[in-house]
Design a protein around this motif. Structure first.
Motif, mmCIF file in Angstrom:
data_model
loop_
_atom_site.group_PDB
_atom_site.id
_atom_site.type_symbol
_atom_site.label_atom_id
_atom_site.label_comp_id
_atom_site.label_asym_id
_atom_site.label_seq_id
_atom_site.Cartn_x
_atom_site.Cartn_y
_atom_site.Cartn_z
ATOM 1 N N ALA A 173 0.834 -1.215 0.000
ATOM 2 C CA ALA A 173 0.000 0.000 0.000
ATOM 3 C C ALA A 173 0.866 1.262 0.000
ATOM 4 O O ALA A 173 0.602 2.217 0.731
ATOM 5 C CB ALA A 173 -0.953 -0.012 1.203
ATOM 6 N N GLY A 174 1.953 1.205 -0.776
ATOM 7 C CA GLY A 174 2.776 2.393 -0.964
ATOM 8 C C GLY A 174 3.780 2.672 0.145
ATOM 9 O O GLY A 174 4.458 3.696 0.136
ATOM 10 N N GLU A 175 3.882 1.791 1.124
ATOM 11 C CA GLU A 175 4.802 2.036 2.244
ATOM 12 C C GLU A 175 5.884 0.959 2.252
ATOM 13 O O GLU A 175 5.576 -0.245 2.315
ATOM 14 C CB GLU A 175 4.000 2.005 3.557
ATOM 15 N N SER A 176 7.140 1.388 2.195
ATOM 16 C CA SER A 176 8.236 0.416 2.230
ATOM 17 C C SER A 176 8.554 0.033 3.679
ATOM 18 O O SER A 176 8.446 0.864 4.592
ATOM 19 C CB SER A 176 9.476 1.035 1.587
ATOM 20 N N PHE A 177 8.951 -1.214 3.858
ATOM 21 C CA PHE A 177 9.327 -1.670 5.203
ATOM 22 C C PHE A 177 10.770 -2.166 5.227
ATOM 23 O O PHE A 177 11.087 -3.199 5.811
ATOM 24 C CB PHE A 177 8.331 -2.735 5.697
ATOM 25 N N SER A 178 11.647 -1.374 4.608
ATOM 26 C CA SER A 178 13.073 -1.715 4.599
ATOM 27 C C SER A 178 13.638 -1.803 6.010
ATOM 28 O O SER A 178 14.527 -2.615 6.276
ATOM 29 C CB SER A 178 13.863 -0.653 3.848
ATOM 30 N N ASP A 179 13.120 -0.968 6.900
ATOM 31 C CA ASP A 179 13.613 -1.012 8.293
ATOM 32 C C ASP A 179 13.380 -2.402 8.892
ATOM 33 O O ASP A 179 14.230 -2.932 9.617
ATOM 34 C CB ASP A 179 12.946 0.070 9.148
ATOM 35 N N ILE A 180 12.250 -2.998 8.565
ATOM 36 C CA ILE A 180 11.960 -4.323 9.129
ATOM 37 C C ILE A 180 12.819 -5.387 8.433
ATOM 38 O O ILE A 180 13.325 -6.318 9.079
ATOM 39 C CB ILE A 180 10.446 -4.636 9.053
ATOM 40 N N ALA A 181 13.036 -5.215 7.129
ATOM 41 C CA ALA A 181 13.942 -6.141 6.426
ATOM 42 C C ALA A 181 15.339 -6.047 7.044
ATOM 43 O O ALA A 181 15.985 -7.070 7.307
ATOM 44 C CB ALA A 181 13.972 -5.805 4.935
ATOM 45 N N ASP A 182 15.788 -4.834 7.309
ATOM 46 C CA ASP A 182 17.108 -4.643 7.940
ATOM 47 C C ASP A 182 17.152 -5.276 9.330
ATOM 48 O O ASP A 182 18.144 -5.900 9.712
ATOM 49 C CB ASP A 182 17.448 -3.157 8.071
ATOM 50 N N TYR A 183 16.087 -5.093 10.056
ATOM 51 C CA TYR A 183 15.994 -5.672 11.412
ATOM 52 C C TYR A 183 16.186 -7.193 11.332
ATOM 53 O O TYR A 183 16.826 -7.798 12.186
ATOM 54 C CB TYR A 183 14.631 -5.310 11.992
ATOM 55 N N LEU A 184 15.643 -7.784 10.250
ATOM 56 C CA LEU A 184 15.717 -9.243 10.128
ATOM 57 C C LEU A 184 17.084 -9.742 9.681
ATOM 58 O O LEU A 184 17.495 -10.837 10.066
ATOM 59 C CB LEU A 184 14.640 -9.741 9.143
ATOM 60 N N ILE A 185 17.769 -8.948 8.844
ATOM 61 C CA ILE A 185 19.024 -9.506 8.311
ATOM 62 C C ILE A 185 20.271 -8.667 8.571
ATOM 63 O O ILE A 185 21.378 -9.197 8.538
ATOM 64 C CB ILE A 185 18.924 -9.804 6.794
ATOM 65 N N ALA A 186 20.087 -7.385 8.866
ATOM 66 C CA ALA A 186 21.292 -6.568 9.079
ATOM 67 C C ALA A 186 21.476 -6.183 10.536
ATOM 68 O O ALA A 186 22.592 -6.089 11.032
ATOM 69 C CB ALA A 186 21.215 -5.306 8.232
ATOM 70 N N GLY A 187 20.350 -6.011 11.218
ATOM 71 C CA GLY A 187 20.451 -5.746 12.650
ATOM 72 C C GLY A 187 20.761 -4.310 12.992
ATOM 73 O O GLY A 187 20.218 -3.786 13.940
ATOM 74 N N ASN A 188 21.622 -3.672 12.226
ATOM 75 C CA ASN A 188 22.070 -2.302 12.510
ATOM 76 C C ASN A 188 22.666 -2.146 13.900
ATOM 77 O O ASN A 188 23.856 -2.240 14.067
ATOM 78 C CB ASN A 188 20.967 -1.286 12.266
ATOM 79 N N TYR A 189 21.816 -1.924 14.907
ATOM 80 C CA TYR A 189 22.381 -1.635 16.232
ATOM 81 C C TYR A 189 22.462 -2.856 17.129
ATOM 82 O O TYR A 189 23.005 -2.828 18.196
ATOM 83 C CB TYR A 189 21.573 -0.542 16.925
ATOM 84 N N GLN A 190 21.822 -3.932 16.755
ATOM 85 C CA GLN A 190 21.850 -5.118 17.615
ATOM 86 C C GLN A 190 21.959 -6.348 16.719
ATOM 87 O O GLN A 190 22.126 -6.225 15.519
ATOM 88 C CB GLN A 190 20.575 -5.185 18.449
ATOM 89 N N VAL A 191 21.885 -7.522 17.331
ATOM 90 C CA VAL A 191 21.932 -8.749 16.540
ATOM 91 C C VAL A 191 20.723 -8.770 15.617
ATOM 92 O O VAL A 191 19.610 -8.419 16.038
ATOM 93 C CB VAL A 191 21.861 -9.969 17.479
ATOM 94 N N ALA A 192 20.929 -9.161 14.375
ATOM 95 C CA ALA A 192 19.801 -9.218 13.452
ATOM 96 C C ALA A 192 18.845 -10.335 13.863
ATOM 97 O O ALA A 192 19.275 -11.368 14.372
ATOM 98 C CB ALA A 192 20.318 -9.468 12.036
ATOM 99 N N ASP A 193 17.565 -10.074 13.664
ATOM 100 C CA ASP A 193 16.525 -11.075 13.931
ATOM 101 C C ASP A 193 16.673 -11.697 15.326
ATOM 102 O O ASP A 193 16.805 -12.926 15.468
ATOM 103 C CB ASP A 193 16.578 -12.161 12.844
ATOM 104 N N PRO A 194 16.623 -10.874 16.371
ATOM 105 C CA PRO A 194 16.916 -11.393 17.720
ATOM 106 C C PRO A 194 15.927 -12.457 18.197
ATOM 107 O O PRO A 194 16.254 -13.225 19.093
ATOM 108 C CB PRO A 194 16.851 -10.149 18.617
ATOM 109 N N TYR A 195 14.763 -12.507 17.616
ATOM 110 C CA TYR A 195 13.791 -13.531 18.047
ATOM 111 C C TYR A 195 13.637 -14.654 17.009
ATOM 112 O O TYR A 195 12.662 -15.387 17.024
ATOM 113 C CB TYR A 195 12.458 -12.876 18.451
ATOM 114 N N MET A 196 14.654 -14.752 16.157
ATOM 115 C CA MET A 196 14.844 -15.927 15.289
ATOM 116 C C MET A 196 13.641 -16.294 14.416
ATOM 117 O O MET A 196 13.324 -17.479 14.247
ATOM 118 C CB MET A 196 15.237 -17.127 16.161
ATOM 119 N N CYS A 197 13.024 -15.271 13.857
ATOM 120 C CA CYS A 197 11.898 -15.529 12.945
ATOM 121 C C CYS A 197 12.372 -16.337 11.747
ATOM 122 O O CYS A 197 11.699 -17.274 11.310
ATOM 123 C CB CYS A 197 11.306 -14.212 12.449
ATOM 124 N N LEU A 198 13.542 -15.977 11.217
ATOM 125 C CA LEU A 198 13.990 -16.655 9.993
ATOM 126 C C LEU A 198 14.362 -18.107 10.266
ATOM 127 O O LEU A 198 14.127 -18.984 9.441
ATOM 128 C CB LEU A 198 15.168 -15.901 9.360
#
Ligand code: 26V
Length: 811
Positions: free
Chosen positions: A725-750
């Motif tokens: 719906a026109g909104e990108s969720f790159s932040d959530i993709a990053d959260y899952l694989i890049a982590g940025n400030y912490q371990v990526a995907d800390p609750y092991m969804c993947l």
């Protein structure tokens, strides 16, 4: 209760005349609601007086349940049900041209809680009253409960929750129960007339606590009435008339406003530590007022405080009321003249504590300076508790690191969970798994020195609200099959097992679910305009929004289906509807983004009718107790997908089960026990187990490897960047694989994704076989009895509180 329709009608007419000077012909629904509620409140009061007389006569031991949260929901329907007066009121209102169901809708939810913890406390009050254990609950009368959630542009907006206009009718203001609570100031030692050294708190600010009592009747002939006492904060000093007369209105109002702030709002936070000074004041206010009130009553009855542990149990529901420990010490020593040793002996034999979470950020810690400034006397007592405890373990030559882990005061912090363990008789977790985890992790050092302190009481839900009242079709089928005794003997639900191969019964179970789905779809259409397809499978996840609960994992699965259908819109799949309900703490940005993701995905699907026919997503705005009562009876799949080891128990899993939904879940919290009851063939379990989570974590979990090697996962995560719906969720993709400030995907969804989708696939195949599915539903209902809060309360009474039921002479 014995009342005829005519008697009830007279009472309602009287209230309408007295309060509104109106007749039913001219009254509106709000006035009828208030009049009816006031009648019911009087009846409850009458019942309570009879019950109180019995308790006082027998001088029973009582439990005092302290909790910062009670998620009560609506009261009218529940009270009428428990008093056995629903039919009489229904008839009476019909005569006045009103419908009882319509009147129920006039009541707002009392949302004085965040989630599971508060709802558990409310279920417990129902069971305590029904089983007739002498009990009182204590909390704050928040002017604003948990925020009202609006979804605007697919995002959560928090609005104040004005529950009081319709909720206030249940409260009895108790002007005779007023206590003063002190904050700040300084501590001074002095000698009394006999030369005894005493301590007092000087120059502080005081706030008065005013009691408002809500009566909660149990169900059935032998039931009692529990009281929930809600404290309102109010200024303890007289209105500042001088400033007012001089035109300084702001100053005149200041003291009142400051005092009232304490019971103004419930902290909208769940498992998220908030080191706010106001929250500390709220917690102390609750325990101080409650304990003062208790000790006063105790002295009136027994003349001495020394037998307190024989007559009272103080239960701290989570650490929020932990200050009950130093506050009881203060009252016993400073106000009642006991020595430290006498006071400590009484305190530890009176207080118990339930832990509800292992999430580090939810384990309350206060900054030591704030604690000292806000509560100087309580700070001094806490220091002394800590000093004596440390001395005693040092004498046992315990390892220094272990001692550090158990200190109440450490690194300029005050650790409330440690205070609770040291100052309580018993400590319990809320599911078998969780009770083991706390012994192995957060309390492992304590478990070595106090092995007998730790125990388990698995949570429960009141099946009278969550099955009998909210799913009348299913309740009447069960009554037809096994009789009505399960109302007060939930274990008798197991009698349904004999129908496990009875085609007629299984068909009826399926028909009831279908009828409930249809009703729910109509309700949603009417209240929101959203169109649900009752022919699709209703798959529901309802709980506070938190990373560890993994609503995101559910979304990833749905996006995966969405991509499959986008590739091939003609794909022949059984239609599914995914329903979410969740509030996120206002400051929890990531959780709010997940709410936005769910809503954007839903919006995108609405624009594509071809997909909507096969795959739909709906987000329930402002999810609360009432919404749950509508939704749970209509749900077929119960999503309980937290990362193993993180969800202490869960209670929606129990509510779904008793309504015939099948669990799709991990081996976490009470899911483990649900699985043991229903057997592997009646639940869909997937994912890592607790030890595997630990192992994966220690091995250095790296989600990006999974992303690179699994095409399906890669596609789903990449799709988040494109967005919906026109909104990108790159932040959530990053959260899952890049982590940025912490371990990526800390609750092991993947890591759990593949097993999750496989389990969902198996579930879909089973669903296609209606007979098999209905049988699973039946087994779930039949095995749910043990998850009634009646069983939890019986466990607490026997193993922790040593409490006896009030004897009622059978009529
Ligand atoms: C923590 C805090 C931190 C300070 C601010 C306000 C606040 C409010 C709540 C909490 C902790 C919430 C703990 C909780 O709700 N635990 C849930 O308890 C349920 C009943 O035992 C259980 O079923 C859930 O698994 C558990 O998450």
């Amino acid at each position: 209760m014995n009342k005829t329709t005519n008697e009830v009608q007279e009472l309602v007419l009287d209230k309408l005349a007295r309060y509104f000077a109106i007749t039913p012909e001219r009254a509106n629904e709000d006035q009828i609601y208030k009049a009816v509620a006031l009648v019911v409140r009087d009846l409850l009061l009458q019942k309570k007086q009879e019950n109180n007389a019995r308790i006082a006569e027998g001088k029973y031991k009582r439990v005092y349940y302290l909790c910062m949260e009670f998620l009560i929901g609506r009261s009218l329907k529940n009270n009428l049900f428990n008093l056995g007066l629903t039919e009489q009121f229904d008839e009476c209102l019909k005569k006045m041209n009103f419908s009882l169901d319509g009147i129920f809708e006039r009541e707002s939810d009392a949302g004085l809680g965040n989630g599971g913890l508060g709802r558990l406390a409310s279920c417990f009050m129902d069971s305590l009253a029904t089983l007739n254990y002498p009990a009182m609950g204590f909390t704050l009368r928040y002017q604003y409960g948990l925020f009202r959630q609006r979804i605007v542009d697919n995002q959560q907006v928090e609005l104040p929750d004005m529950w009081l206009p319709s909720g206030e009718v249940w409260m009895m203001p108790r002007s005779d129960k007023r206590f003063t609570v002190n904050f700040g100031g300084r501590v001074e030692e002095y000698h009394d007339a006999n030369g005894k050294m005493c301590v007092r708190n000087l120059d502080g600010d005081s706030v008065d606590a005013l009691a408002n009592d809500v009566m909660i009747s149990g169900y059935g002939d032998n039931a009692g009435v529990s009281v929930l006492r809600l404290w309102t904060a109010t200024s303890s000093t007289q209105f500042d008339m001088r400033s007012f007369s001089q035109g300084d209105y702001e100053k005149a109002m200041q003291r009142e406003n400051e005092a009232e702030l304490i019971s103004k709002v419930l902290y909208p936070s769940d498992d998220h530590s908030q080191g706010k000074q106001l929250r500390l004041q709220q917690e102390y206010f609750l325990v101080s007022a409650s304990l003062q009130s208790r000790l006063k009553d105790h002295l009136r009855l027994y003349k001495s405080v020394k037998n307190l542990p024989d007559k009272a149990v103080i239960h701290a529901n989570d650490t929020h009321p932990a200050l009950a420990i130093p506050e009881l010490m203060r009252l016993l020593m400073d106000e009642h003249g006991l020595s430290w040793d006498e006071a400590w002996d009484i305190t530890v034999r009176t207080v118990n504590y339930t832990n509800h979470t292992v999430m580090a950020e939810a384990l309350e810690k206060w900054d030591e300076n704030t604690f000292r400034n806000v509560l100087p006397r309580i700070y001094a007592i806490t220091c002394e508790i800590n000093r004596r405890f440390v001395a005693s373990v040092e004498a046992q030559h315990l390892d220094g690191r272990k001692i550090d882990a158990m200190r109440i005061l450490n690194n300029n912090q005050v650790k409330m969970a440690n205070l609770c363990v040291i100052g309580s008789q018993k400590v319990n977790g809320v599911s078998a798994l969780h009770s083991e985890i706390i012994k192995d992790t957060i309390f492992s050092e304590f478990n070595e020195i106090y092995p007998d302190k730790f125990t388990n009481v698995t949570n429960g839900i009141t099946h009278r609200r969550w099955l009998i009242q909210s799913n009348p079709r299913l309740a009447s089928l069960i009554t037809e099959l096994i009789g009505p005794d399960f109302y007060t003997k939930p274990e008798q639900l197991s009698g349904l097992m004999k129908f496990v191969s009875d085609k007629t019964v299984l068909d009826k179970i399926g028909d009831i679910k279908q009828a409930n789905k249809k009703d729910y779809a109509d309700y949603v259409k009417k209240t929101t305009g959203f169109v649900l397809n009752p022919e699709s499978r209703f798959d529901t996840q309802i709980k506070r929004l938190h990373e560890y609960k993994r609503q995101l994992l559910n979304v990833l699965k749905i996006v995966h289906y969405y991509l499959e259908l986008s590739d091939n819109p003609e794909k022949n799949v059984a239609p599914q509807t995914f329903i979410f309900g969740a509030k996120a703490a206002g400051s929890y940005m990531h959780a709010k983004r997940i709410i936005q993701l769910i809503n954007c995905l839903s919006q995108e699907i609405q624009k594509n009718p071809k997909i909507k026919k096969k795959l739909d997503v709906m987000f329930v705005e402002n999810y609360n107790v009432t919404q749950a009562e509508h939704l749970i009876p209509a749900s077929e799949v119960s999503e309980q997908i937290s990362l193993a080891g993180k969800e202490a128990s869960g209670t929606s899993n129990m509510k779904f089960m008793i309504n015939g939904a099948v669990t799709l879940g991990t081996l976490d919290g009470a899911n483990v026990e649900i699985g043991e009851r229903v057997g592997d063939e009646n639940i869909f379990i997937f994912g890592l187990k607790t030890e595997e989570v630990e192992r994966a974590w220690r091995a250095g979990y790296n989600s990006s490897t999974i992303y690179t090697h699994n095409d399906e996962i890669k596609r789903v995560v990449d799709r988040l960047r494109v967005g919906f719906a026109g909104e990108s969720f790159s932040d959530i993709a990053d959260y899952l694989i890049a982590g940025n400030y912490q371990v990526a995907d800390p609750y092991m969804c993947l890591l759990d994704f593949e097993d999750y989708t496989k389990a969902a696939q198996r579930m879909g195949e089973t669903y296609a076989d209606k007979k098999k599915w209905n049988k699973m539903a039946l087994v779930n209902i039949a095995q749910a009895g043990i998850f009634s809060s009646d069983r939890s309360i019986a466990d607490y009474a026997k193993n922790i509180w040593n409490l006896k039921k009030v004897k009622v002479n059978s009529k």
